[in-house]
Design a protein around this motif. Structure first.
Motif, PDB file in Angstrom:
ATOM      1  N   ASN A  75      -0.748   8.430  -1.864  1.00 26.50           N
ATOM      2  CA  ASN A  75      -1.383   8.001  -3.121  1.00 26.50           C
ATOM      3  C   ASN A  75      -0.348   7.708  -4.204  1.00 26.50           C
ATOM      4  OD1 ASN A  75      -4.020   7.945  -2.274  1.00 26.50           O
ATOM      5  ND2 ASN A  75      -4.455  10.035  -2.884  1.00 26.50           N
TER       6      ASN A  75
ATOM      7  N   GLY B   3      -6.667   0.088   2.733  1.00 23.35           N
ATOM      8  CA  GLY B   3      -5.834   1.022   1.999  1.00 23.35           C
ATOM      9  C   GLY B   3      -5.567   2.294   2.781  1.00 23.35           C
ATOM     10  N   ASP B   4      -4.752   3.137   2.197  1.00 24.64           N
ATOM     11  CA  ASP B   4      -4.388   4.412   2.813  1.00 24.64           C
ATOM     12  C   ASP B   4      -5.070   5.525   2.043  1.00 24.64           C
ATOM     13  OD1 ASP B   4      -3.048   6.295   4.417  1.00 24.64           O
ATOM     14  OD2 ASP B   4      -1.454   6.496   2.945  1.00 24.64           O
TER      15      ASP B   4
ATOM     16  N   VAL C 169       0.858  -1.188   0.000  1.00 25.24           N
ATOM     17  CA  VAL C 169       0.000   0.000   0.000  1.00 25.24           C
ATOM     18  C   VAL C 169       0.892   1.234   0.000  1.00 25.24           C
ATOM     19  CG1 VAL C 169      -1.697   1.353   1.306  1.00 25.24           C
ATOM     20  CG2 VAL C 169      -1.921  -1.142   1.179  1.00 25.24           C
TER      21      VAL C 169
ATOM     22  N   GLU D 263      -4.976  -0.429   7.450  1.00 28.16           N
ATOM     23  CA  GLU D 263      -4.780  -0.089   6.041  1.00 28.16           C
ATOM     24  C   GLU D 263      -4.327  -1.289   5.207  1.00 28.16           C
ATOM     25  OE1 GLU D 263      -2.456   3.518   5.864  1.00 28.16           O
ATOM     26  OE2 GLU D 263      -3.916   4.580   7.110  1.00 28.16           O
TER      27      GLU D 263
END
Length: 197
Positions: free
Chosen positions: A42, A90-91, A38, A86
């Protein structure tokens, strides 16, 4: 009407129910693997490898330990696992979390409780420990922002607050292959668990 599937199959073979997670379905190998793949920010970071949440977690635990010398292994473990949910959700950057609303926070909290209980931590951390982990997390964010995410120091100061100069100068971000980060995260977890009575 058929209920939507709310579980995820993990590589360990476990089925983790995202809406009602249980500690027995939490495995450190799944957490380490997921977090190593992850990307923080982004994926908007410099370098040939993404900066993973596993790498960030190792950095936060290091900073937490430097800020709180002599702190028990139990609380250093809590720092290492501070972003553990996460691995399955996810982050998300903070502006997206705010836009999604309180449901994201509730999901994150349920997963965090399952992780804590699985590894012998209190379901809810003491406020003083949570505050110190958050402090380490903000310092990490500043270092990451300046070193790999394209922020100027002044911009990072506005969003995260400027850390002490000795910390910001002594800690360098390393971008590494996910398999290497996964192994280091798993090993650090093992070391900390072995130090907890």
């Amino acid at each position: 009407m058929k209920q939507p599937r709310a579980w995820q199959r993990m590589l360990s073979g476990r089925r983790l129910d995202l809406l009602d997670p249980t500690p027995v379905d939490v495995e450190i190998e799944d957490i380490a693997h997921g977090l190593a793949f992850v990307a923080r920010w982004n994926g908007q970071t410099r370098g040939d490898w993404p900066y993973s949440v596993a790498e960030h977690s190792l950095l936060v635990e290091d900073i937490f330990s430097r800020l709180n010398p002599g702190t028990s292994a139990r609380w250093r473990l809590a720092a290492l696992l501070h972003d553990a949910p996460e691995y399955v959700i996810g982050d998300m950057i903070s502006p997206v979390k705010a836009a999604v609303g309180p449901e994201y926070g509730a999901l994150d909290e349920r997963l965090q409780v399952a992780v804590h209980v699985r590894f012998g931590l209190p379901a809810t951390l003491p406020a003083s420990i949570k505050k110190e982990i958050k402090r380490a997390d903000r310092i990490s964010a500043w270092i990451e922002a300046v070193q790999i995410a394209g922020f100027s120091e002044a911009e990072a100061d506005r969003f995260f607050g400027r850390p002490a100069a000795d910390l910001s100068r002594s800690l360098k971000i390393r971008l590494r292959p996910p398999a290497e980060v996964r192994a280091d995260f798993t090993e650090r977890h093992r070391e900390l668990m072995s130090q907890i009575p």
